[in-house]
Design a protein around this motif. Structure first.
Motif, PDB file in Angstrom:
ATOM      1  N   LEU A 651       0.910  -1.030   0.149  1.00 49.76           N
ATOM      2  CA  LEU A 651      -0.099   0.041   0.028  1.00 49.76           C
ATOM      3  C   LEU A 651       0.677   1.214   0.006  1.00 49.76           C
ATOM      4  O   LEU A 651       0.438   2.099  -0.478  1.00 49.76           O
ATOM      5  CB  LEU A 651      -1.086  -0.152   1.205  1.00 49.76           C
ATOM      6  CG  LEU A 651      -1.836  -1.161   1.431  1.00 49.76           C
ATOM      7  CD1 LEU A 651      -2.650  -0.790   2.622  1.00 49.76           C
ATOM      8  CD2 LEU A 651      -3.381  -0.958   0.239  1.00 49.76           C
ATOM      9  N   ASP A 652       2.044   1.179   0.864  1.00 46.77           N
ATOM     10  CA  ASP A 652       2.685   2.381   1.192  1.00 46.77           C
ATOM     11  C   ASP A 652       3.367   3.133  -0.143  1.00 46.77           C
ATOM     12  O   ASP A 652       4.072   2.350  -0.781  1.00 46.77           O
ATOM     13  CB  ASP A 652       3.496   2.086   2.346  1.00 46.77           C
ATOM     14  CG  ASP A 652       4.287   3.310   2.810  1.00 46.77           C
ATOM     15  OD1 ASP A 652       4.028   4.595   2.314  1.00 46.77           O
ATOM     16  OD2 ASP A 652       4.685   3.416   4.029  1.00 46.77           O
ATOM     17  N   PRO A 653       3.204   4.329  -0.549  1.00 49.09           N
ATOM     18  CA  PRO A 653       3.900   4.763  -1.688  1.00 49.09           C
ATOM     19  C   PRO A 653       5.311   5.088  -1.379  1.00 49.09           C
ATOM     20  O   PRO A 653       6.267   5.391  -2.283  1.00 49.09           O
ATOM     21  CB  PRO A 653       3.246   6.100  -1.825  1.00 49.09           C
ATOM     22  CG  PRO A 653       2.369   6.601  -0.759  1.00 49.09           C
ATOM     23  CD  PRO A 653       2.126   5.107  -0.137  1.00 49.09           C
ATOM     24  N   ALA A 654       5.820   4.939  -0.117  1.00 44.09           N
ATOM     25  CA  ALA A 654       7.073   5.087   0.205  1.00 44.09           C
ATOM     26  C   ALA A 654       7.977   4.176  -0.547  1.00 44.09           C
ATOM     27  O   ALA A 654       9.334   4.406  -0.818  1.00 44.09           O
ATOM     28  CB  ALA A 654       7.281   5.007   1.814  1.00 44.09           C
ATOM     29  N   TRP A 655       7.426   3.107  -0.725  1.00 46.02           N
ATOM     30  CA  TRP A 655       8.418   1.958  -1.169  1.00 46.02           C
ATOM     31  C   TRP A 655       8.260   1.864  -3.034  1.00 46.02           C
ATOM     32  O   TRP A 655       8.965   1.187  -3.762  1.00 46.02           O
ATOM     33  CB  TRP A 655       8.003   0.511  -1.027  1.00 46.02           C
ATOM     34  CG  TRP A 655       7.729   0.503   0.397  1.00 46.02           C
ATOM     35  CD1 TRP A 655       6.549   0.264   1.162  1.00 46.02           C
ATOM     36  CD2 TRP A 655       8.871   0.858   1.708  1.00 46.02           C
ATOM     37  NE1 TRP A 655       6.751   0.332   2.531  1.00 46.02           N
ATOM     38  CE2 TRP A 655       8.153   0.680   2.859  1.00 46.02           C
ATOM     39  CE3 TRP A 655      10.160   1.186   1.485  1.00 46.02           C
ATOM     40  CZ2 TRP A 655       8.625   1.025   4.051  1.00 46.02           C
ATOM     41  CZ3 TRP A 655      10.673   1.239   2.594  1.00 46.02           C
ATOM     42  CH2 TRP A 655      10.132   1.274   3.843  1.00 46.02           C
ATOM     43  N   ASP A 656       7.621   3.180  -3.442  1.00 42.92           N
ATOM     44  CA  ASP A 656       7.494   3.048  -5.083  1.00 42.92           C
ATOM     45  C   ASP A 656       8.839   3.273  -5.745  1.00 42.92           C
ATOM     46  O   ASP A 656       8.979   2.730  -6.589  1.00 42.92           O
ATOM     47  CB  ASP A 656       6.590   4.160  -5.209  1.00 42.92           C
ATOM     48  CG  ASP A 656       5.038   3.794  -5.096  1.00 42.92           C
ATOM     49  OD1 ASP A 656       4.737   2.654  -4.741  1.00 42.92           O
ATOM     50  OD2 ASP A 656       4.206   4.720  -5.338  1.00 42.92           O
ATOM     51  N   PRO A 657       9.574   4.083  -5.143  1.00 40.87           N
ATOM     52  CA  PRO A 657      10.928   4.294  -5.960  1.00 40.87           C
ATOM     53  C   PRO A 657      11.859   3.053  -5.875  1.00 40.87           C
ATOM     54  O   PRO A 657      12.661   2.751  -6.943  1.00 40.87           O
ATOM     55  CB  PRO A 657      11.618   5.319  -4.910  1.00 40.87           C
ATOM     56  CG  PRO A 657      10.721   6.024  -3.997  1.00 40.87           C
ATOM     57  CD  PRO A 657       9.589   4.886  -3.918  1.00 40.87           C
ATOM     58  N   ILE A 658      11.646   1.859  -4.979  1.00 36.39           N
ATOM     59  CA  ILE A 658      12.402   0.703  -5.123  1.00 36.39           C
ATOM     60  C   ILE A 658      11.349  -0.484  -5.312  1.00 36.39           C
ATOM     61  O   ILE A 658      11.998  -1.712  -5.195  1.00 36.39           O
ATOM     62  CB  ILE A 658      13.211   0.565  -3.844  1.00 36.39           C
ATOM     63  CG1 ILE A 658      12.311   0.080  -2.537  1.00 36.39           C
ATOM     64  CG2 ILE A 658      14.248   1.725  -3.728  1.00 36.39           C
ATOM     65  CD1 ILE A 658      12.824  -0.009  -1.252  1.00 36.39           C
ATOM     66  N   ARG A 659      10.218  -0.223  -5.762  1.00 43.06           N
ATOM     67  CA  ARG A 659       9.317  -1.475  -5.771  1.00 43.06           C
ATOM     68  C   ARG A 659       9.590  -2.331  -6.855  1.00 43.06           C
ATOM     69  O   ARG A 659       9.310  -3.565  -6.802  1.00 43.06           O
ATOM     70  CB  ARG A 659       8.042  -0.784  -5.965  1.00 43.06           C
ATOM     71  CG  ARG A 659       6.607  -1.766  -5.735  1.00 43.06           C
ATOM     72  CD  ARG A 659       5.515  -1.075  -5.928  1.00 43.06           C
ATOM     73  NE  ARG A 659       5.296  -0.309  -4.788  1.00 43.06           N
ATOM     74  CZ  ARG A 659       4.871  -0.703  -3.525  1.00 43.06           C
ATOM     75  NH1 ARG A 659       4.623  -2.123  -3.361  1.00 43.06           N
ATOM     76  NH2 ARG A 659       4.745   0.062  -2.693  1.00 43.06           N
ATOM     77  N   ASP A 660      10.463  -1.874  -8.097  1.00 43.71           N
ATOM     78  CA  ASP A 660      10.811  -2.797  -8.879  1.00 43.71           C
ATOM     79  C   ASP A 660      12.286  -3.633  -8.840  1.00 43.71           C
ATOM     80  O   ASP A 660      12.531  -4.296  -9.618  1.00 43.71           O
ATOM     81  CB  ASP A 660      10.687  -2.065 -10.426  1.00 43.71           C
ATOM     82  CG  ASP A 660       9.506  -1.592 -10.702  1.00 43.71           C
ATOM     83  OD1 ASP A 660       8.428  -2.572 -10.611  1.00 43.71           O
ATOM     84  OD2 ASP A 660       9.149  -0.743 -11.525  1.00 43.71           O
ATOM     85  N   SER A 661      12.719  -3.063  -7.835  1.00 43.06           N
ATOM     86  CA  SER A 661      14.216  -3.595  -7.643  1.00 43.06           C
ATOM     87  C   SER A 661      13.918  -5.090  -7.008  1.00 43.06           C
ATOM     88  O   SER A 661      13.046  -5.684  -6.476  1.00 43.06           O
ATOM     89  CB  SER A 661      14.813  -2.935  -6.230  1.00 43.06           C
ATOM     90  OG  SER A 661      14.170  -3.327  -5.064  1.00 43.06           O
ATOM     91  N   ALA A 662      15.078  -5.966  -7.161  1.00 43.27           N
ATOM     92  CA  ALA A 662      15.341  -7.274  -6.957  1.00 43.27           C
ATOM     93  C   ALA A 662      14.975  -7.562  -5.476  1.00 43.27           C
ATOM     94  O   ALA A 662      14.425  -8.593  -5.141  1.00 43.27           O
ATOM     95  CB  ALA A 662      16.315  -8.161  -7.593  1.00 43.27           C
ATOM     96  N   GLN A 663      15.609  -6.701  -4.774  1.00 47.07           N
ATOM     97  CA  GLN A 663      15.685  -6.656  -3.229  1.00 47.07           C
ATOM     98  C   GLN A 663      14.270  -6.641  -2.778  1.00 47.07           C
ATOM     99  O   GLN A 663      13.796  -7.401  -1.766  1.00 47.07           O
ATOM    100  CB  GLN A 663      16.574  -5.773  -2.704  1.00 47.07           C
ATOM    101  CG  GLN A 663      18.007  -6.067  -2.899  1.00 47.07           C
ATOM    102  CD  GLN A 663      18.433  -4.881  -4.192  1.00 47.07           C
ATOM    103  OE1 GLN A 663      17.600  -4.577  -5.040  1.00 47.07           O
ATOM    104  NE2 GLN A 663      19.683  -4.241  -4.040  1.00 47.07           N
ATOM    105  N   PHE A 664      13.570  -5.684  -3.278  1.00 43.93           N
ATOM    106  CA  PHE A 664      12.112  -5.368  -2.814  1.00 43.93           C
ATOM    107  C   PHE A 664      11.379  -6.457  -3.013  1.00 43.93           C
ATOM    108  O   PHE A 664      10.410  -7.005  -2.120  1.00 43.93           O
ATOM    109  CB  PHE A 664      11.672  -4.057  -3.072  1.00 43.93           C
ATOM    110  CG  PHE A 664      10.361  -3.509  -2.288  1.00 43.93           C
ATOM    111  CD1 PHE A 664      10.439  -3.062  -1.238  1.00 43.93           C
ATOM    112  CD2 PHE A 664       9.181  -3.867  -2.915  1.00 43.93           C
ATOM    113  CE1 PHE A 664       9.204  -2.708  -0.585  1.00 43.93           C
ATOM    114  CE2 PHE A 664       7.923  -3.423  -2.349  1.00 43.93           C
ATOM    115  CZ  PHE A 664       8.161  -2.930  -1.042  1.00 43.93           C
TER     116      PHE A 664
END
Length: 673
Positions: A651-664
């Motif tokens: 839900l949280d837009p805070a993770w949008d900048p890294i949402r497509d990263s392998a780690q996330f």
């Protein structure tokens, strides 16, 4: 061994065991929620656990038997056997738990009125609100003060169970149905009283009444003047102890004989300060804390050796500093609180309030949890019925991660303060820390039944809807109201929906005052506006606000005093503003310092949430390599549940900048829907 393992697999014993354990765990969770909501005794859960354990053995036997026959089909006889086990367990739960079930179901339970109350202990008492018989109704503070002084003296008598003022305040001075009052408060007797003040003359009438029979156990009138009225409280407490056959130790007798100060004006200022402090503690109103502090200081100026006023002043200073000062210098408040606590301890080492003051200075001011525990336990040795010391003990224990011990201390406090909405909220928040949202919701419902105006309970209940199941529409519906705190929470919910325009509109309507933003997620209005504007794709407007927010955050950090949680929080605000201004290197340095502070404090109440906040700021910088490990650590730390849950990852837009990263993505896979 391998042959044995193969035989187990052939009989599907492992599958049966896992399926049974999953079902039993779910059933016990539901029963625990019901037990907490309806006030069932602990024995209910013990019986349920015993029945589940017996059922596990039966399930394994059936699995082995059918595996041997090569058929996974249960006969009617075997189903009857399983049903019998469940029926016996259910009958035992109903037999024991039903005795505590309220008439009319959960709504009545939430209101705290059991169908059949257990017999109250003979040495139990509640002090009902005193009646103001003065011609001047502004003397209410004086009347309430006299009641509190008597109540405090009674609380020092170890053999008595004394109910807190918070639970008695809703009752009339002379209620018609004392039996009902006794049942609701769990006491065998009540003390009624009245105060009449005219000029310097004071008349205090008190009577002790048996709640079961309405019989008068003792009564007396005290005709005094303002010069000698503050001494009545000890006399009353001693007479009540005699009437209830409660033993008094020599040390207790000595403490009952102590009074306030030798200056009537100082004593009057003290009672006015106490009135402001009661209001402050009810609503966490920083303006009332400031007013109380000013009045205590005036009282001490009149009577420099006024130990009780010094102790209460120190407490108020510590709490105001904890709530970020309300416009006052936090570091100075902490320093003053410590100096006053040390001073009162040297004046009156056996004064319970002195140890409470020292405890809050250790807890709020220094973060020294072992010292704070010693202080609060010493206060309880001196005043066994002090519910505030018990709650403070619970606060410190949960910061250390001792959640079961914290809940036990809070339950003891609730027994002495059964109708305290704020205390029910505190227990609910502790359950939320453990991510036990179902139990927390029942406790929050009780808090709101006791006080529908409990703003924090409304907020937490709305928050739990998001943390438990991501239900933002339901959370928004539960977060209505024009109070600044509720508006700020709606801003966060709208941001989770990525409705940044409406979030900005709601935020704009909140007055930009320290009281409104001292506990907000971003600390100041300009910083939250800047973040929302950035997310809404309006970078130029956001930059102007980042430029405004950064010096404020830096100044607050410099003035934060010796509070690691506060320093870590402010450094995160600094880093957020620096990222908004393109100062990435400085922001990463600030986050590194914040991370170090959080690691050092080993705080299980605020620490996990600030780990998540630091991780979110790393994500804002696009640093998945730093954000994801910190976020994973936060989610695994006990205590995180009050402010974050795995549901928020999607839900949280805070993770949008890294949402497509392998780690996330790898982290997200660990928490399937």
């Amino acid at each position: 061994m391998s042959d044995f393992w193969e035989r187990l697999k052939q009989r599907k014993l492992v599958q049966w065991a896992l399926a049974y354990l999953a079902a039993a765990w779910a059933l016990l969770q539901v029963l625990e929620m019901a037990a907490d909501s309806y006030g069932w005794p602990v024995l209910v859960m013990r019986l349920a656990l015993g029945a589940a354990t017996l059922g596990f053995a039966v399930a394994l036997l059936l699995a082995w038997y059918h595996g041997e026959r090569g058929a996974q089909k249960v006969t009617g006889t075997e189903l009857l056997l399983l049903a019998l086990v469940l029926a016996v367990g259910g009958a035992l739960v109903w037999r024991v738990g039903g005795q505590s079930l309220p008439a009319g179901g959960g709504a009545t339970a939430a209101a705290g009125q059991p169908r059949t109350a257990p017999k109250a202990a003979a040495k139990s008492i509640a002090v009902l609100p005193f009646e103001n018989l003065s011609a001047e109704k502004e003397n209410e503070y004086f009347v309430a003060g006299m009641q509190d002084l008597i109540l405090t003296k009674l609380a020092e008598i170890g053999e008595l169970k004394v109910i807190s003022r918070t639970s008695t305040i809703k009752y009339r001075s002379r209620p018609e149905n004392l039996r009902q009052v006794g049942a609701e408060l769990g006491v065998a007797s009540v003390l009624e009283g009245s105060v009449q003040r005219q000029g310097d003359a004071v008349l205090v009438n008190v009577q002790l009444i048996d709640t079961a029979t309405d019989a008068h156990l003792w009564a007396q009138s005290y005709q005094r003047t303002l010069d000698n009225v503050f001494g009545v409280e000890g006399e009353v407490a001693g007479k009540v102890a005699d009437a209830l056959k409660a033993r008094l130790t020599p040390a207790t007798v000595g403490r009952l004989a102590t009074s306030l100060s030798d200056d009537p004006v100082a004593d009057d200022l003290y009672l006015r300060a106490e009135d402001s402090l009661r209001r402050a503690d009810t609503d966490f109103d920083t303006a009332q804390y400031r007013q109380a502090i000013a009045l205590y200081r005036q009282a001490i100026a009149r009577a420099p050796g006024f130990a009780l006023a010094l102790a209460r002043l120190s407490y108020a200073e510590s709490v105001l500093a904890w709530f970020r000062g309300g416009g006052e210098d936090v570091e100075q408040l902490q320093s003053d609180a410590r100096r006053h606590a040390d001073e009162v301890l040297s004046l009156a080492p056996d004064l319970p309030d002195a140890h409470i003051a020292l405890g809050f200075s250790d807890y709020y001011g220094r973060g020294d949890y072992p010292a704070a525990l010693r202080d609060f336990r010493r206060a309880l040795d001196l005043r066994p019925n002090d519910d505030k010391a018990l709650v403070a003990l619970g606060y410190v224990l949960r910061r250390q991660g001792h959640f079961d011990a914290a809940l036990d201390a809070m339950a003891q406090a609730q027994a002495r303060d059964p109708r305290n909405s704020a205390l029910a909220l505190t227990r609910a928040e502790t359950m939320m820390m453990l991510s036990r949202y179902g139990v927390a919701d029942a406790m929050l419902a009780r808090a709101l039944a006791l006080d529908p105006q409990n703003l924090q309970a409304r907020f937490r209940r709305s928050y739990a809807m998001v943390l438990a199941r991501g239900d933002i529409p339901a959370a928004l519906a539960a977060a209505q109201g024009d109070e600044p705190a509720m508006r700020l929470w709606r801003v966060e919910l709208l941001a989770l929906q990525r409705n940044y325009g409406q979030a900005l509109a709601v935020l704009e309507a909140v007055p930009d005052t320290p009281d409104n933003f001292s506990r907000a997620r971003f600390g100041q209005k300009a910083l939250r506006q800047a973040e929302l504007l950035r997310l809404a794709g309006r970078p130029q407007q956001a930059r102007a606000l980042y430029e405004k927010a950064l010096p404020v955050a830096l100044a607050a950090f410099r003035d934060s005093g010796d509070q690691r949680v506060r320093e870590a929080e402010l450094l995160t605000f600094v880093a957020t503003a620096e990222l908004g201004l393109g100062q990435d290197d400085a922001a990463l340095q600030a986050l590194a310092k914040s991370r170090e502070l959080v690691a050092r404090m080993r705080d299980f109440a605020d620490g996990p949430s600030w780990k998540e906040s630091i991780a979110a700021t790393y994500a804002r910088a696009g640093r998945a390599d730093l954000a994801v490990p910190m976020l994973a650590e936060a989610l695994e730390t006990p205590g995180i549940g009050i402010n974050y849950s795995p549901v928020m990852l999607r839900l949280d837009p805070a993770w949008d900048p890294i949402r497509d990263s392998a780690q996330f993505k790898a982290l997200l896979a660990r928490y399937p829907r």
